[in-house]
Scaffold this motif. Sequence first.
Motif, PDB file in Angstrom:
ATOM      1  N   MET A 198       0.851  -1.192   0.000  1.00  0.00           N
ATOM      2  CA  MET A 198       0.000   0.000   0.000  1.00  0.00           C
ATOM      3  C   MET A 198       0.885   1.240   0.000  1.00  0.00           C
ATOM      4  O   MET A 198       1.930   1.255   0.653  1.00  0.00           O
ATOM      5  CB  MET A 198      -0.889  -0.006   1.247  1.00  0.00           C
ATOM      6  CG  MET A 198      -1.696   1.267   1.444  1.00  0.00           C
ATOM      7  SD  MET A 198      -2.876   1.183   2.840  1.00  0.00           S
ATOM      8  CE  MET A 198      -1.772   1.261   4.268  1.00  0.00           C
ATOM      9  N   TRP A 256       0.350  -4.497   3.437  1.00  0.00           N
ATOM     10  CA  TRP A 256      -1.004  -4.665   3.983  1.00  0.00           C
ATOM     11  C   TRP A 256      -1.836  -5.503   3.037  1.00  0.00           C
ATOM     12  O   TRP A 256      -1.406  -5.847   1.929  1.00  0.00           O
ATOM     13  CB  TRP A 256      -1.656  -3.309   4.217  1.00  0.00           C
ATOM     14  CG  TRP A 256      -2.379  -3.220   5.535  1.00  0.00           C
ATOM     15  CD1 TRP A 256      -2.195  -4.028   6.614  1.00  0.00           C
ATOM     16  CD2 TRP A 256      -3.383  -2.275   5.903  1.00  0.00           C
ATOM     17  NE1 TRP A 256      -3.020  -3.632   7.653  1.00  0.00           N
ATOM     18  CE2 TRP A 256      -3.757  -2.564   7.240  1.00  0.00           C
ATOM     19  CE3 TRP A 256      -3.991  -1.208   5.256  1.00  0.00           C
ATOM     20  CZ2 TRP A 256      -4.730  -1.827   7.930  1.00  0.00           C
ATOM     21  CZ3 TRP A 256      -4.954  -0.475   5.943  1.00  0.00           C
ATOM     22  CH2 TRP A 256      -5.313  -0.782   7.264  1.00  0.00           C
ATOM     23  N   SER A 295      -5.211  -6.425   0.630  1.00  0.00           N
ATOM     24  CA  SER A 295      -6.051  -5.733  -0.347  1.00  0.00           C
ATOM     25  C   SER A 295      -7.398  -5.312   0.239  1.00  0.00           C
ATOM     26  O   SER A 295      -7.910  -4.233  -0.086  1.00  0.00           O
ATOM     27  CB  SER A 295      -6.274  -6.633  -1.569  1.00  0.00           C
ATOM     28  OG  SER A 295      -6.782  -7.910  -1.180  1.00  0.00           O
ATOM     29  N   VAL A 312      -6.907  -2.252   2.451  1.00  0.00           N
ATOM     30  CA  VAL A 312      -6.557  -1.093   1.631  1.00  0.00           C
ATOM     31  C   VAL A 312      -7.800  -0.542   0.933  1.00  0.00           C
ATOM     32  O   VAL A 312      -8.005   0.671   0.861  1.00  0.00           O
ATOM     33  CB  VAL A 312      -5.467  -1.442   0.604  1.00  0.00           C
ATOM     34  CG1 VAL A 312      -5.136  -0.222  -0.257  1.00  0.00           C
ATOM     35  CG2 VAL A 312      -4.198  -1.934   1.303  1.00  0.00           C
ATOM     36  N   LYS A 313      -8.651  -1.442   0.437  1.00  0.00           N
ATOM     37  CA  LYS A 313      -9.886  -0.983  -0.208  1.00  0.00           C
ATOM     38  C   LYS A 313     -10.765  -0.223   0.782  1.00  0.00           C
ATOM     39  O   LYS A 313     -11.322   0.837   0.457  1.00  0.00           O
ATOM     40  CB  LYS A 313     -10.670  -2.150  -0.798  1.00  0.00           C
ATOM     41  CG  LYS A 313     -12.041  -1.708  -1.342  1.00  0.00           C
ATOM     42  CD  LYS A 313     -12.834  -2.816  -1.946  1.00  0.00           C
ATOM     43  CE  LYS A 313     -14.311  -2.434  -2.109  1.00  0.00           C
ATOM     44  NZ  LYS A 313     -14.531  -1.079  -2.644  1.00  0.00           N
ATOM     45  N   PHE A 353      -2.776   0.258  -4.202  1.00  0.00           N
ATOM     46  CA  PHE A 353      -2.349  -1.084  -3.810  1.00  0.00           C
ATOM     47  C   PHE A 353      -1.638  -1.736  -4.982  1.00  0.00           C
ATOM     48  O   PHE A 353      -2.119  -1.692  -6.117  1.00  0.00           O
ATOM     49  CB  PHE A 353      -3.547  -1.933  -3.378  1.00  0.00           C
ATOM     50  CG  PHE A 353      -3.181  -3.309  -2.903  1.00  0.00           C
ATOM     51  CD1 PHE A 353      -2.653  -3.512  -1.635  1.00  0.00           C
ATOM     52  CD2 PHE A 353      -3.345  -4.417  -3.732  1.00  0.00           C
ATOM     53  CE1 PHE A 353      -2.305  -4.781  -1.191  1.00  0.00           C
ATOM     54  CE2 PHE A 353      -3.007  -5.689  -3.297  1.00  0.00           C
ATOM     55  CZ  PHE A 353      -2.483  -5.870  -2.014  1.00  0.00           C
ATOM     56  N   TYR A 376       0.328  -5.236  -6.551  1.00  0.00           N
ATOM     57  CA  TYR A 376       0.707  -6.646  -6.535  1.00  0.00           C
ATOM     58  C   TYR A 376       2.157  -6.699  -7.008  1.00  0.00           C
ATOM     59  O   TYR A 376       2.427  -6.484  -8.187  1.00  0.00           O
ATOM     60  CB  TYR A 376      -0.186  -7.454  -7.495  1.00  0.00           C
ATOM     61  CG  TYR A 376      -1.617  -7.612  -7.045  1.00  0.00           C
ATOM     62  CD1 TYR A 376      -2.102  -8.853  -6.632  1.00  0.00           C
ATOM     63  CD2 TYR A 376      -2.497  -6.537  -7.036  1.00  0.00           C
ATOM     64  CE1 TYR A 376      -3.425  -9.006  -6.216  1.00  0.00           C
ATOM     65  CE2 TYR A 376      -3.817  -6.672  -6.624  1.00  0.00           C
ATOM     66  CZ  TYR A 376      -4.269  -7.906  -6.214  1.00  0.00           C
ATOM     67  OH  TYR A 376      -5.573  -8.048  -5.807  1.00  0.00           O
ATOM     68  N   VAL A 405      -8.396   0.113  -5.999  1.00  0.00           N
ATOM     69  CA  VAL A 405      -7.648  -1.008  -5.419  1.00  0.00           C
ATOM     70  C   VAL A 405      -7.971  -2.278  -6.210  1.00  0.00           C
ATOM     71  O   VAL A 405      -9.081  -2.810  -6.097  1.00  0.00           O
ATOM     72  CB  VAL A 405      -8.024  -1.208  -3.932  1.00  0.00           C
ATOM     73  CG1 VAL A 405      -7.261  -2.385  -3.347  1.00  0.00           C
ATOM     74  CG2 VAL A 405      -7.743   0.051  -3.135  1.00  0.00           C
TER      75      VAL A 405
END
Length: 343
Positions: free
Chosen positions: A131, A227, A229, A232-233, A244, A246, A307
């Motif tokens: 994040m 963190w 997903s 974060v969303k 965010f 990957y 996100v």
Amino acid sequence: MSKVIAVLAAASLAVGLPMGASAQQKLVVAGYGGSFEDIMRRDVFPPFAKQHGVEFDYMAGNSTNTVARLQAQRSNQQVDVAIIDDGPMYQAIALGFCAPIQNLPKQDLYETALYKDDKAVAIGIVATGIMYNKKAFDEKKWEPPASWDDLKDPRYKQQLVIPPLNNTYGLHTLVQYARAAGGGETNIDPGFTTIEKEVGPNVLVYEPSPGKMTELFSSGQASIAVWGSGRVKAFADTGFPVGFVYPKEGAYALLSSVCPVAKDKSHPLAQAFVQYLVSPEVQTLLASSYGYGPVNRKAQAQDDPNVPLPIGERAEKLIVIDWDTVNQNRDAWNRRWTREIER
């Protein structure tokens, strides 16, 4: 919101289980805090409570805390339903804390959601990644992070937050750095070395609390973190400019899971509540409100513009760690983490 309540009320009806629970008898659920607790209290609990005439008592804490609570109450279990990350859930099952789930709609669930002997079931797929504060990065003209190695960059000195090792996000971080340096779950030493010498200097704090994590970002003290997903969303949904990522080496899979607690006198609605959590309606809600990748094939999951959610190809590429090896060593790793990393 009334539409959500109505749909979820219909879902609780569809469970088709006991309707005569006493309103005085509370259903005790242990699960995560922060934005997850908010969603449970606001959107998930009310339809079920209204339909089945039951009150909820929610005990918030991370997964390690919940397993510890189950151990402390072994002779007199208070918790009826436990929501725990996959790693600690394997521990809870091994310790005999989970009862088999009855009437699980396996035909509707992805195989990755299922546990041996139906002792638990996943309620959501989470990706562990990176994040970052989009606004702060734009102001400093920094490129978004793209790799786990980016967390070593000196520009992030005292701006990085990583959850501690007793948190799955922290554990995934340790395993990733061990693997990247030629080790892995069976040889964790390189991970400790990398975090201590290369990542640690950038760490502001090893923070387990979701509320504190968002506070550190909101106050400007932190600009980058490891963190999940879903969290974060939920943070992005408040309007805060977080992104965010990957990482190119791969993000890690975390299965948020649930089990009815094994006890001498089980609550009559514990099984019904577990079934309710994996219903298409609740799965759709958890996807849209919390960013979970749904485990029910009938759920409606749309990607999020801010996100990217763990659905489709992204979900398929998530890295799954060797929990059997991890759980055999985790206590020793936790002691070492305290001694070497958070000393």
